[in-house]
Write a protein that holds these residues in place. Sequence first.
Motif, PDB file in Angstrom:
ATOM      1  N   MET A 192       0.848  -1.175   0.000  1.00  0.00           N
ATOM      2  CA  MET A 192       0.000   0.000   0.000  1.00  0.00           C
ATOM      3  C   MET A 192       0.889   1.232   0.000  1.00  0.00           C
ATOM      4  O   MET A 192       1.965   1.224   0.577  1.00  0.00           O
ATOM      5  N   SER A 193       0.385   2.269  -0.647  1.00  0.00           N
ATOM      6  CA  SER A 193       1.086   3.543  -0.612  1.00  0.00           C
ATOM      7  C   SER A 193       0.075   4.640  -0.324  1.00  0.00           C
ATOM      8  O   SER A 193      -1.003   4.666  -0.914  1.00  0.00           O
ATOM      9  N   ILE A 194       0.420   5.512   0.582  1.00  0.00           N
ATOM     10  CA  ILE A 194      -0.442   6.652   0.891  1.00  0.00           C
ATOM     11  C   ILE A 194       0.198   7.963   0.450  1.00  0.00           C
ATOM     12  O   ILE A 194      -0.327   9.026   0.704  1.00  0.00           O
ATOM     13  N   ARG A 202      -4.114  -0.422  -8.067  1.00  0.00           N
ATOM     14  CA  ARG A 202      -5.496  -0.050  -7.752  1.00  0.00           C
ATOM     15  C   ARG A 202      -5.478   1.258  -6.994  1.00  0.00           C
ATOM     16  O   ARG A 202      -4.806   1.385  -5.970  1.00  0.00           O
ATOM     17  N   ARG A 203      -6.188   2.249  -7.503  1.00  0.00           N
ATOM     18  CA  ARG A 203      -6.299   3.552  -6.837  1.00  0.00           C
ATOM     19  C   ARG A 203      -7.609   3.593  -6.075  1.00  0.00           C
ATOM     20  O   ARG A 203      -8.668   3.358  -6.652  1.00  0.00           O
ATOM     21  N   ILE A 204      -7.531   3.890  -4.802  1.00  0.00           N
ATOM     22  CA  ILE A 204      -8.700   3.905  -3.937  1.00  0.00           C
ATOM     23  C   ILE A 204      -8.864   5.323  -3.405  1.00  0.00           C
ATOM     24  O   ILE A 204      -7.991   5.829  -2.700  1.00  0.00           O
ATOM     25  N   GLU A 213       3.767   1.019 -13.442  1.00  0.00           N
ATOM     26  CA  GLU A 213       2.961   1.699 -14.455  1.00  0.00           C
ATOM     27  C   GLU A 213       2.164   0.698 -15.281  1.00  0.00           C
ATOM     28  O   GLU A 213       2.647  -0.368 -15.627  1.00  0.00           O
ATOM     29  N   ASP A 214       0.958   1.065 -15.638  1.00  0.00           N
ATOM     30  CA  ASP A 214       0.092   0.244 -16.469  1.00  0.00           C
ATOM     31  C   ASP A 214       0.328   0.631 -17.923  1.00  0.00           C
ATOM     32  O   ASP A 214       0.081   1.764 -18.319  1.00  0.00           O
ATOM     33  N   THR A 246      -5.799   9.534  -1.819  1.00  0.00           N
ATOM     34  CA  THR A 246      -5.725   8.454  -2.791  1.00  0.00           C
ATOM     35  C   THR A 246      -4.772   7.414  -2.238  1.00  0.00           C
ATOM     36  O   THR A 246      -3.592   7.691  -2.023  1.00  0.00           O
ATOM     37  N   LEU A 247      -5.297   6.222  -1.996  1.00  0.00           N
ATOM     38  CA  LEU A 247      -4.484   5.100  -1.541  1.00  0.00           C
ATOM     39  C   LEU A 247      -4.173   4.238  -2.763  1.00  0.00           C
ATOM     40  O   LEU A 247      -5.024   4.051  -3.627  1.00  0.00           O
ATOM     41  N   LEU A 248      -2.963   3.727  -2.842  1.00  0.00           N
ATOM     42  CA  LEU A 248      -2.563   2.859  -3.946  1.00  0.00           C
ATOM     43  C   LEU A 248      -2.315   1.457  -3.414  1.00  0.00           C
ATOM     44  O   LEU A 248      -1.675   1.295  -2.375  1.00  0.00           O
TER      45      LEU A 248
END
Length: 76
Positions: free
Chosen positions: A1-3, A66-68, A54-55, A39-41
């Motif tokens: 997870m990344s914040i 996934r961006r939350i 990267e997509d 935005t959490l990743l």
Amino acid sequence: MSINGSQMWETAEQNSPELPREWTLWRYRWMPQMAGKYTLLARAVSQREQQQLEDENPKDGSSRVRRIQVSVAGLK
């Protein structure tokens, strides 16, 4: 997870599925310091951390990250 926009990644807790390709549940405990929009990743990586950030084709529905989007209100 990344914040913080993928500058730093942290490991989420994950249950152990019985089969290698079985769906798994995970959770990440996060305590924001202030109200606001965040935005959490989330991304999945192998044990060797083989996962591209990267997509290459964002329109094909298979995003690797996934961006939350969350809104936090009323912190005391």
